[in-house]
Write a protein that holds these residues in place. Structure first.
Motif, short mmCIF file in Angstrom:
data_model
loop_
_atom_site.label_atom_id
_atom_site.label_comp_id
_atom_site.label_asym_id
_atom_site.label_seq_id
_atom_site.Cartn_x
_atom_site.Cartn_y
_atom_site.Cartn_z
N ARG A 75 45.19 47.93 27.78
CA ARG A 75 44.12 48.78 27.26
C ARG A 75 42.71 48.33 27.61
O ARG A 75 41.79 49.13 27.57
CB ARG A 75 44.24 48.88 25.74
CG ARG A 75 45.55 49.41 25.24
CD ARG A 75 45.67 50.89 25.52
NE ARG A 75 46.79 51.44 24.82
CZ ARG A 75 47.77 52.11 25.42
NH1 ARG A 75 47.77 52.26 26.71
NH2 ARG A 75 48.75 52.61 24.71
N TYR A 76 42.52 47.05 27.93
CA TYR A 76 41.16 46.54 28.10
C TYR A 76 41.01 45.73 29.39
O TYR A 76 41.93 45.04 29.80
CB TYR A 76 40.77 45.64 26.92
CG TYR A 76 40.62 46.41 25.64
CD1 TYR A 76 39.45 47.08 25.32
CD2 TYR A 76 41.69 46.49 24.74
CE1 TYR A 76 39.33 47.80 24.15
CE2 TYR A 76 41.58 47.21 23.57
CZ TYR A 76 40.39 47.87 23.28
OH TYR A 76 40.28 48.59 22.12
N VAL A 77 39.84 45.85 29.99
CA VAL A 77 39.45 45.05 31.14
C VAL A 77 38.22 44.26 30.71
O VAL A 77 37.30 44.79 30.09
CB VAL A 77 39.11 45.94 32.35
CG1 VAL A 77 38.53 45.13 33.48
CG2 VAL A 77 40.34 46.71 32.80
N ILE A 78 38.22 42.97 31.05
CA ILE A 78 37.10 42.11 30.67
C ILE A 78 36.46 41.56 31.94
O ILE A 78 37.15 41.04 32.82
CB ILE A 78 37.56 40.97 29.75
CG1 ILE A 78 38.14 41.56 28.47
CG2 ILE A 78 36.40 40.03 29.44
CD1 ILE A 78 38.77 40.58 27.55
N VAL A 79 35.15 41.69 32.02
CA VAL A 79 34.36 41.17 33.14
C VAL A 79 33.53 40.02 32.59
O VAL A 79 32.72 40.21 31.68
CB VAL A 79 33.44 42.26 33.74
CG1 VAL A 79 32.61 41.70 34.87
CG2 VAL A 79 34.27 43.45 34.19
N ARG A 80 33.75 38.82 33.13
CA ARG A 80 33.01 37.63 32.66
C ARG A 80 32.14 37.10 33.79
O ARG A 80 32.54 37.11 34.95
CB ARG A 80 33.99 36.54 32.23
CG ARG A 80 34.76 36.84 30.99
CD ARG A 80 35.63 35.65 30.58
NE ARG A 80 36.36 35.93 29.37
CZ ARG A 80 37.55 36.48 29.32
NH1 ARG A 80 38.17 36.81 30.43
NH2 ARG A 80 38.16 36.70 28.17
N PHE A 81 30.95 36.61 33.41
CA PHE A 81 30.06 35.99 34.38
C PHE A 81 29.03 35.15 33.64
O PHE A 81 28.91 35.23 32.43
CB PHE A 81 29.36 37.05 35.25
CG PHE A 81 28.66 38.12 34.46
CD1 PHE A 81 27.33 37.99 34.12
CD2 PHE A 81 29.35 39.25 34.06
CE1 PHE A 81 26.68 38.98 33.41
CE2 PHE A 81 28.71 40.25 33.34
CZ PHE A 81 27.38 40.11 33.00
#
Length: 198
Positions: free
Chosen positions: A164-170
């Motif tokens: 259900r979720y996509v996480i973009v980390r930076f």
């Protein structure tokens, strides 16, 4: 005669001690002004950097979730990018290269890019999307569009949390080192469920 000498002394210029004291005071004033000017300039640079990062973060935190939520399907590719089927433009329930968008980690450029292409109606399969053949076709196209979403970043990573979720980390530079950020986007489950059958 003593009156004449007294008059000459009063008409003379500054003494050496007075000149040295005046130069010392002027030097302190110039030093203080230079220090203040440097501090104000440095403060303005930091403020400009923070404002630029805030504008970039606002754009990315709106654009990435909107792209992912309004898509028909999202895949993690074999090279760590995020492939998004934006929509079935012609209603044929078939993925075409022009309907895809890629969120790509550019480690050399220290940024996250959005790659799209309009009018490329080459049909592709889900496995071609995941393995990178579709991205290669888009990169070879003359109508490709590459937009940097997040610049000056490091420790960039895309991950899925369930289906259900996509996480973009930076991570971005901050006044005291680096600061970590993450953007969480919800995938439309009702459409991605039937994508498994393609």
């Amino acid at each position: 005669m003593s009156n004449r000498l007294a008059g000459r002394r009063n008409q003379g210029g500054f003494t050496l001690i007075e000149l040295v004291m005046g130069m010392l005071i002027c030097g302190f004033i110039l030093l203080a002004a230079g220090t203040l000017s440097f501090a104000l300039g440095r403060g303005q640079e930091v403020t400009d950097l923070m404002m630029g990062h805030q504008a970039m973060l606002r754009f990315a935190s709106v654009r990435i979730p909107e792209l992912i939520h309004n898509s028909l399907a999202v895949w993690m590719t074999s090279d760590g990018d995020l492939a998004v089927w934006k929509g079935d433009a012609n209603g044929n329930r078939q993925i075409e290269a022009g309907e895809l968008a890629y969120l790509m980690i550019n480690t050399a450029g220290k940024r996250i890019d959005l790659l799209t292409c309009q009018g490329l109606d080459t049909p592709v399969t889900a496995s071609e999307v995941v393995q990178g053949a579709a991205k290669s076709a888009i990169l070879a196209s003359s109508s490709k569009v590459l937009v940097p979403l997040v610049k000056d970043s490091s420790q960039m990573e895309f991950s899925e949390q369930g289906r259900r979720y996509v996480i973009v980390r930076f991570s971005l530079p901050a006044e005291s080192g680096r600061r970590d950020y993450q953007i969480c986007a919800r995938v439309r489950a009702d459409i991605s469920d039937w994508m498994d059958s393609l």
